[in-house]
Write a protein that holds these residues in place. Structure first.
Motif: not given
Length: 409
Positions: A72-74, A121-129, A242-243
């Protein structure tokens, strides 16, 4: 050398004999023939330019049992996505990159947002999801592992030990959580776990407990580790925060959705170090300060869903009890450090405790003002019910980005 103690709440798998990575991998190759293994790497583009991720990729290139790697690339523009494709091309395993900032995946995100189902919100949680959604869409994984991309002490036996409990068909585990000692630069790290979570759980046990959820979290030796593996069957019902409450949230979801007998923690590294966050004493929206607030809110919310009633008076008691317990632990950590020839700055330790104590109050105030707030992204079962073809759209978008570099997006 690890010990053999068990708390009884969950199973702890120790590193008692130092089995080699090659020996573990030989078994995992056999298990993976019937239980294919996918690894998810949630990455910022900036990590491609650091020291940790290139070394991680070199190690992963030697892993023989992985069926697929999902990256997952952010925070990447089109040119950076092209660079990422080249960067990860050295991986011999089948691998794909979710360009989360690309137009195709943004269009899917906008579609979900219209229905109130997108990450907020963006972040690791969104990426992993989104990576988990892709893994479900691909339908070729039975075991999914996740670890961070900033581990500067990475070796491939970390992954082998993490995956083994859920890949071995003789075991009953559907979820494994990695743990390790946070030692680097001749000192003990892991301040949020040592100086916030551990004494906070102790304080909650004294003020609102005893409670099974508190006992459950307390059983994990490093509940904030970013390394875990699971059977794919648990993914559709898993809600992802997400946080900064991601790791605590995942543990809470596993407890909600499965039996504690199917959950284990496993010793995955003798030495572990990664990127360190600033304490951020002047800004509660950044660094360890924000992390401490999000984690505390996550714990309060979960206890509230299980019938615990919080009031302003309760929260004052929690803070006072926490503060005393945390200061006592500093003494224990200092002795442990000296015994092992390490250093520990007691002044900085007490500064962290003072900040965390203030943030327990801040988190409690936010919780009391809006107790129904939820940071969770809807689980994929709900998304699939609302948009039956969306997982196929996601897989197609990733495939087309991979084919044309996002040029037609």
């Amino acid at each position: 050398m690890g010990d053999f103690s068990q708390t009884g709440a969950i199973t702890t798998l120790h590193n008692l004999t130092r089995r080699s990575a090659e020996e573990l991998e030989q078994e995992l190759v056999a298990y993976a023939s019937s239980r294919p293994v996918t690894l998810i790497l949630p990455s910022l583009f900036s990590e491609l330019e650091g020291d940790a991720l290139p070394a991680i990729v070199d190690e992963l290139a030697q892993v023989p049992y992985l069926n697929r790697i999902v990256i997952g690339l952010d925070r990447a523009d089109r040119d950076q996505f092209a660079h990422a494709r080249s960067f990860f091309s050295k991986l011999p395993q089948d691998h794909v990159i979710l360009w989360n900032d690309g137009p195709r995946l943004r269009a899917i995100d906008a579609k979900l947002a219209e229905a109130g189902l997108a990450p907020t919100e963006p972040g690791k949680g969104r990426n992993v999801w989104y990576c988990l959604g892709y893994a479900l869409a691909a339908q070729n994984a039975d075991v999914i592992a996740i670890h961070d991309c900033d581990i500067v002490t990475y070796s491939r036996d970390l992954l082998a030990r993490l995956v083994y409990p859920v890949a071995n068909p003789a075991f009953r585990y559907v979820f494994s959580k990695g743990y390790y000692a946070r030692i680097a630069n001749n000192t003990i790290n892991g301040r949020v776990c040592r100086l916030l979570v551990t004494p906070l759980l102790h304080a909650l046990n004294l003020t609102v407990g005893p409670h099974n959820y508190i006992d459950y979290l307390s059983a994990f030796r490093y509940p904030l580790s970013g390394e875990f593996a699971m059977r794919v069957s648990v993914v559709p019902d898993m809600r992802i925060p997400t946080d900064w409450g991601l790791e605590i949230g995942v543990l809470s979801e596993m407890r909600r959705n499965t039996s504690a007998r199917a959950i284990c923690q496993v010793d995955i590294a003798d030495i572990y170090d990664h990127k360190h966050q600033d304490l951020s004493q002047e800004d509660r929206t950044k660094g360890l300060s924000r992390m401490s607030i999000d984690i505390t809110k996550a714990i309060f919310r979960k206890l509230a869903t299980e019938g615990v009633i919080f009031s302003a008076g309760t929260l004052r008691s929690v803070k006072a009890t926490y503060f005393r317990a945390a200061l006592d632990l500093i003494e224990s950590y200092h002795a442990d450090a000296l015994m092992n020839g390490l250093t520990l700055d007691r002044h900085k330790e007490e500064q962290a405790v003072e900040l965390f104590a203030a943030n327990i109050t801040a988190a409690g105030e936010v919780f009391l003002e809006n107790p129904s707030e939820t940071p969770f992204i809807p689980n994929w079962r709900r998304v699939n019910a609302a948009f039956p073809g969306l997982l196929s759209e996601l897989a197609d978008a990733v495939a087309r980005d991979g084919a044309d570099g996002g040029l037609q997006g």
